[in-house]
Design a protein around this motif. Sequence first.
Motif: not given
Length: 675
Positions: A370-377, A392-402
């Motif tokens: 599983p690989t993900c990216e954050l909109s900010t740290k 406030s908020s943060i987005e986690i995006t699943n950039t992987g294949r599963i």
Amino acid sequence: MSFSLPSYVDPTKFELPIRVNPLRPDEIKKITENDYVQFYEQPEQWFNNKMKQRWFNYTEITQIKTTLITWNVAESNPSTVKLEDLFNDADLFVICLEEIDMSISGVMTFGQSELCLRWQSLIELSLPPKTYECIFSQQHGGLAMFIFIKQIMKNEINDISVSTVSLGTLGMANKGAIGVSCRIGVCRVLFVGAHFSANMGPDKCDECYTTARNQFQFPIPPKSHDYEIWLGDFNYRLNATEEQIKKYLNDPIQLITTDQLTNSVARSSAFGGFIEAPITFLPTYKFEKGTKNYDWKRLPAWCDRVMFRVYQAYQLSIHKYERLEICYSDHLPVRCIAIIKPRKINTSLLKNSWEEVLELSNYISNALVPTCELSTKKIQCGEIVPYKTIHSSIEITNTGRIPASFNIIYISTKKGEEINPIFIETNIIKGDIPIKQKINISISITMTAENIHLIRKIGNDFIMQIMIQDGGVFFVEIIFKISQTSFGLSPKQLLQHPDPFIISSSTTSIKKTLLPKEIVLFINALNKHKEDPKIFTTLPTIERFELYESVFHSVDSMEELDKYNICVLSEAFVLYIQAMGGIFTPTIFISEDKEVTDNIIEPENNVLVRVICSLCKDISKVSPLNLTLNEVLSYFSQALVNRKLEMNEFSEITNEIATYAQSVRSVEKEMVETN
């Protein structure tokens, strides 16, 4: 080293037939995005699919010489019939006999009957001894069907399934069909012996074919078999006059152009997609029994036929299609000698294919992290003030294949331990993120009387940790600033801060006393409205958070509080006292003797307790609702102590404070004494 095949990649367990186009060489090691998804969601199904795609690579052609015989015996007595000339040297015999018994009892006989067994015995005696084995024998009304195979090949045919259909008038079995579905290697083969309705025209024959094919009950439908072979008395006749037939009787090639079955196949009204070997023999019906003479009461025709349908991946060779001059019935038997070429598994080739798929699976498995990216740290929350909620908020995006699963905790940056910052509300603590999707994690921070001390204690010394299951870990800073506010400070700390926390043009000048200036501001405002029936009669609610924020801003600015509703003001005062973190502990004995209490409670706190008691005492005296002192003081019982009270403790503390309040004077006098 022996090769053991896991059950989930065992081709013999595949749903047959395998209708998958063979892989091209450049596709053997190709991996698509869809492979990653399927492997993750259904690994066994993925293995099966990959092995199915390679079926052509690990199977090889096996040739089975098959003799197919159809004969309408016209109720001939098997004890008087000689069948030696019916058989040749073959691996497999499929025999369909029509009209073995057309009596009422005969057409109502199904399964293994005495007559059926007599015909079976006759066939066995006509074959080389100890060479063949009967693997199927059954009667269905006037129809009987037999399958014999060489004993050394009997394990070649597996998974036999049988289905029968009656095609006579009113469902009688004087006409019918017997279907035998089986597996040879990795292909499905269907043998059908049939007898269609007679003298009712080609449309009725077409109907018999369609009815039988539609009503058969097999694990897979007839059309899904790799080989579908029909043999029997189909009763198609010739579209020709007696004169025309006699003219071309010895010219089968010319006469066959009038054949009704050939016309039905061409129109796909029956046997669509089937093939038949060229007919080079004379019509097989109708003869005078026991002779080679046609009985012209019925016009000659090729009633007895053998039809083939072969899936494109397989092969068929027809070596001979002939009628046999065995004269017992009004029909002559028809024999077709063919080579069917099913594909069988080669274990060595299978191992190679399995290792190819295993190599692909290992590659995919290693890539399925599983690989993900954050909109900010860094989550910027700005300034935190009492009772104002910051979002406030943060987005986690699943950039992987599963799909990815995550879990959120908070870690102290000083101790490295997990903590629970109760002043932060997170909408999602754990969850799943579908492939290529994103999820929004929102946080909200509210400074309240319950959490102000924790906020002041840990401040920004913590981080959010987002753990991706079987994947990486992200650390996110939550950055905020605690406002300059008196909220949450003890009386002693407030006394050490003589100036207003917020300088405002409307700041009220209050002279220095033993009471914090903020408390004096509250007491003066509340004392003016002590006769108001709404004072200290309602509890703080989340709906009035914005009003509390405004009150505390006014207190920090030392602005007059008369502009606020008495309900809001009294609720805010209780919260302000509660935020101090406890004026005394519940274990302290509160005495009527002022000197005893003074020795137990710190001086600054004692002054505050006396002023609160005097305010409550004065309110109870003038309350239009006739509130008792205990009822008014109950609003402060929890706020004045440093921990959550049990129900029995709450009443006890309220009573003790009420007892102590008997010794205090009016608000005005207590306030004078603090100067």
